[in-house]
Design an enzyme around this catalytic site. Structure first.
Site, PDB file in Angstrom:
ATOM      1  N   ARG A 149      -0.446  18.205   3.360  1.00 25.58           N
ATOM      2  CA  ARG A 149       1.001  18.440   3.351  1.00 25.58           C
ATOM      3  C   ARG A 149       1.499  18.319   1.920  1.00 25.58           C
ATOM      4  O   ARG A 149       0.737  18.003   1.009  1.00 25.58           O
ATOM      5  CB  ARG A 149       1.713  17.403   4.221  1.00 25.58           C
ATOM      6  CG  ARG A 149       1.359  15.964   3.827  1.00 25.58           C
ATOM      7  CD  ARG A 149       2.178  14.924   4.557  1.00 25.58           C
ATOM      8  NE  ARG A 149       1.656  13.582   4.429  1.00 25.58           N
ATOM      9  CZ  ARG A 149       1.832  12.782   3.396  1.00 25.58           C
ATOM     10  NH1 ARG A 149       2.514  13.215   2.353  1.00 25.58           N
ATOM     11  NH2 ARG A 149       1.326  11.563   3.376  1.00 25.58           N
ATOM     12  N   HIS A 174       0.821  -1.221   0.000  1.00 24.54           N
ATOM     13  CA  HIS A 174       0.000   0.000   0.000  1.00 24.54           C
ATOM     14  C   HIS A 174       0.848   1.261   0.000  1.00 24.54           C
ATOM     15  O   HIS A 174       0.367   2.337   0.363  1.00 24.54           O
ATOM     16  CB  HIS A 174      -0.962   0.026   1.195  1.00 24.54           C
ATOM     17  CG  HIS A 174      -1.912  -1.127   1.218  1.00 24.54           C
ATOM     18  ND1 HIS A 174      -2.909  -1.296   0.290  1.00 24.54           N
ATOM     19  CD2 HIS A 174      -1.997  -2.197   2.057  1.00 24.54           C
ATOM     20  CE1 HIS A 174      -3.586  -2.405   0.559  1.00 24.54           C
ATOM     21  NE2 HIS A 174      -3.048  -2.970   1.611  1.00 24.54           N
ATOM     22  N   GLU A 177      -6.827  12.566  -2.858  1.00 26.35           N
ATOM     23  CA  GLU A 177      -6.599  11.265  -3.474  1.00 26.35           C
ATOM     24  C   GLU A 177      -7.931  10.602  -3.833  1.00 26.35           C
ATOM     25  O   GLU A 177      -8.878  10.618  -3.040  1.00 26.35           O
ATOM     26  CB  GLU A 177      -5.793  10.373  -2.541  1.00 26.35           C
ATOM     27  CG  GLU A 177      -4.446  10.980  -2.155  1.00 26.35           C
ATOM     28  CD  GLU A 177      -3.502   9.979  -1.523  1.00 26.35           C
ATOM     29  OE1 GLU A 177      -3.945   8.855  -1.221  1.00 26.35           O
ATOM     30  OE2 GLU A 177      -2.319  10.324  -1.339  1.00 26.35           O
TER      31      GLU A 177
END
Length: 666
Positions: free
Chosen positions: A292, A235, A275
């Site tokens: 970030r 991942h 995302e």
């Protein structure tokens, strides 16, 4: 603009921030742990302050110590990089309380997006598409399992806090749920101090596409297009590219506007990444927002021509965004490959050690290297095992991919196992070349990726032999001695007979007898078994220039501790010269026990002396470089001894447990 900033991080991201700060005339303060006393970021900063022990909890996560250092050195702002405190709302507030600018988003945005469950609820209210899942506060394991059953397997367990693949487990079968949940919670607690989990439907073969957004304090926002980060192991991303391949303009625009909507609903400021999971139909679903700068931000910089760290600094100063949306365009294609100290053929286990040799590709307008290490540095067990980020750019994807392969071939690393050969195999796969990667790409292609392919010995041995001959000649004929005189020769020169060299080299345990006939001081005929070739060339330092049967090649040779490594564009060959047998005996311990696969910390021991185990039972859980590794019994047996306790640091290869063999029915 700021006069001085403190960088609350280490490694390549600290070096990256320092580079832009230097460009803008901003002084930098680095902080470092015991393990990083001579690290590159410490050496290149204007100032560096020691803040504690090697463990992150004793240094890079020590908020109060970092605040004290910022005030002590007169820093006006703190750049958190990524990881560590970069998404910590408490630290952000602590900066504000001490009149320090946090170079990142406001506290409220970090708090909201830092909780994946809260973020999902807010995104739902903002009409951002979501995957089915459970995002509630009730963390009763039975409730989580019930939610998984209702959602339908496969499901993904994901830590509410943090990122980077930590505290994440894919569960394919309900019988595996309890063990996966326990492991994910332990890893999340260790990494983020929070073991709360959410459960989501796991899409089959989606693409992981993320959008880079920037917002200023004046209400302006832009998206700097997207990155495809689908190629992952554990991942965690290992290859990223921008723009995403086969992305239609309509979907790009829709995804970018959705990402900006997600940022604006939490009054975002600074750099952020939204995302998404993108399926084959063009539908996409919100995963999370990282508050970030991302590890993979350089590919966005390469296709837009923007310096995103410079943007961060300007926005933190209260300036407006440097560009409007219509001023941003995509130019060419970029890839980033993460060079890790890890063993892909051993489940990607981290490979701690010293970089005894590090030679990187030449940087140019097409090739960029972001790194925090130099040759001789240690890759330790306390931090991420990344050696560098290799970033390439060219006018289109095909040319950029060719650049990437050439740059990977030019990397020369010794001292630790790396993923470079694996990366070259991966990007050469037809599915990758033909733009088919999804998040299951490595799993789908594991037969091709993990099939051990021995280098072509016949093509590499002549280069090895030429090196040995030229090295011997240089040793025997210093410049002050006439090399043409037979009286100064220490080889097997004989009157009226050809000069013949006979020796044996060892490659992967196999011996190769070699006969070499010298036609001149640089021209030779080499015979290996039935294979005969003519070789000539020169050796200058570590560089071997060889012509093999008319084919000119360049190789790099590194000779360390009797092990010689030959790097060529074709492959890497490690070999030794066989020494004469003088009757030395080697003591072997046939009862060495069950060994640690890498350097790390023993965090759980799940067996006791006298326990009977069967094949596949988890015996010990180790942690190295922020990741858990379950060590399982290869065969049935009875535990006879345990050599370490929970919390102990162990070296790779150390005996952990002794198991007496037994059958399962005895």
């Amino acid at each position: 603009m700021f006069k001085k900033i403190l960088i609350a991080n280490r490694g390549e991201i600290a070096c990256r921030v320092i580079r832009t700060a230097n460009k803008l005339g901003i002084k930098t303060v680095a902080v470092y742990s015991d393990a990083d006393a001579v690290a590159l970021h410490v050496m290149i900063a204007d100032e560096a302050i020691h803040i504690g022990g090697s463990a992150p909890s004793e240094s890079y996560l020590d908020m109060n110590r970092i605040i004290d250092v910022a005030k002590q050195t007169g820093a006006e702002a703190i750049h958190p990089g990524y990881g560590f405190l970069s998404e910590n709302a408490v630290f952000c507030q602590l900066c504000a309380d001490n009149d320090l600018v946090f170079i990142g988003p406001p506290v409220t945005a970090i708090e909201t997006m830092g909780s994946k469950s809260a973020a999902k609820q807010i995104m739902e209210s903002a009409d951002v598409p979501l995957l089915p899942g459970y995002h509630g506060n009730d963390q009763d394991p039975a409730l989580l399992k019930k939610a998984a059953n209702e959602i339908g397997y496969p499901v993904l367990l994901k830590a509410v806090s943090g990122g980077g693949g930590k505290g994440m487990r894919q569960v394919l079968d309900p019988n595996d749920f309890d063990e996966a949940l326990a492991a994910a919670k332990r890893e999340a607690s260790s990494s983020f101090g929070d073991d709360a989990m959410l459960v989501e439907k796991y899409l089959q073969q989606p693409r992981h596409v993320e959008v880079q957004v920037f917002c200023d304090a004046k209400g302006n926002g832009v998206y700097l297009f997207e990155r495809d980060c689908s190629v992952q192991r554990r991942h965690q991303k290992i290859i990223e590219e921008a723009p995403a391949p086969m992305m239609q303009d309509g979907i790009r625009e829709k995804m970018g506007e959705t990402a900006l909507r997600a940022a604006r609903v939490v009054s975002y400021e600074g750099a952020g990444t939204v995302e998404f999971l993108l399926d084959s139909t063009g539908d996409f679903y919100f995963m999370e927002m990282n508050t970030r700068l991302q590890v993979e931000h350089p590919v966005t910089e390469m296709i837009t021509g923007q310096d995103l760290v410079e943007w961060q600094l300007k926005i933190a100063m209260g300036e407006p965004l440097p560009c409007t949306q219509d001023q941003l365009t995509i130019s060419g294609h970029s890839f980033e490959a993460r060079i890790y100290a890890e063993d892909p053929d051993n489940d990607f286990l981290p490979a701690a050690g010293k970089l005894t040799w590090l030679q990187q590709p030449a940087e140019s307008s097409h090739v960029r290297i972001d790194t925090g290490v130099i040759g001789g540095d240690d890759i330790g067990v306390f931090y991420d095992p990344m050696i560098a980020k290799l970033i390439v750019w060219d006018e289109n994807r095909e040319q950029a991919l060719q650049r990437l392969d050439q740059a990977l071939a030019a990397y020369r690393i010794l001292g630790v196992t790396t993923n470079i050969t694996f990366l070259r195999r991966l990007i050469a796969l037809p599915g990758f070349v033909e733009k088919e990667p999804g998040t299951e790409f490595i799993e789908r292609n594991k037969t091709s990726l993990f099939q051990v392919v021995d280098p072509c010995i016949e093509s590499l041995v002549p280069l090895a032999c030429l090196y040995l001959i030229l090295r011997r000649h240089q040793e025997q004929h210093p410049r002050s001695i006439d090399p043409t005189s037979p009286w100064n020769a220490k080889d097997n020169w004989r009157m009226n007979a050809p000069r013949i060299f006979n020796e044996t080299i060892i490659v992967a345990g196999d011996e190769y007898s070699i006969s070499t006939e010298a036609l001149s001081l640089s021209d030779y005929v080499i015979t290996v078994g039935d294979y005969v070739t003519r070789v000539s060339g020169t050796l200058t330092g570590n560089e071997l220039i060889a012509t093999v049967d008319g084919h000119r090649q360049v190789a790099v040779i590194v000779d360390q501790n009797s092990c010689i490594t030959l790097f060529s564009d074709m492959a890497t060959l490690e070999f030794q010269v066989k020494r004469p047998d003088v009757g030395e005996e080697v003591s072997m311990d046939d009862n060495a026990g069950f060994k640690a696969p890498m350097n790390g910390t023993v965090i759980r021991i799940l067996v006791a002396v006298g326990d009977r185990v069967i094949k596949g039972d988890t015996l010990v859980i180790m942690e190295a470089m922020k990741m858990e590794h379950a060590i399982k019994a290869p065969d049935p047996g009875i535990v006879s001894e345990i050599y370490f306790s929970e919390g102990d640091l162990v070296d790779g290869g150390a005996d952990l447990i002794s198991i007496k063999p037994s059958s399962t029915d005895s």
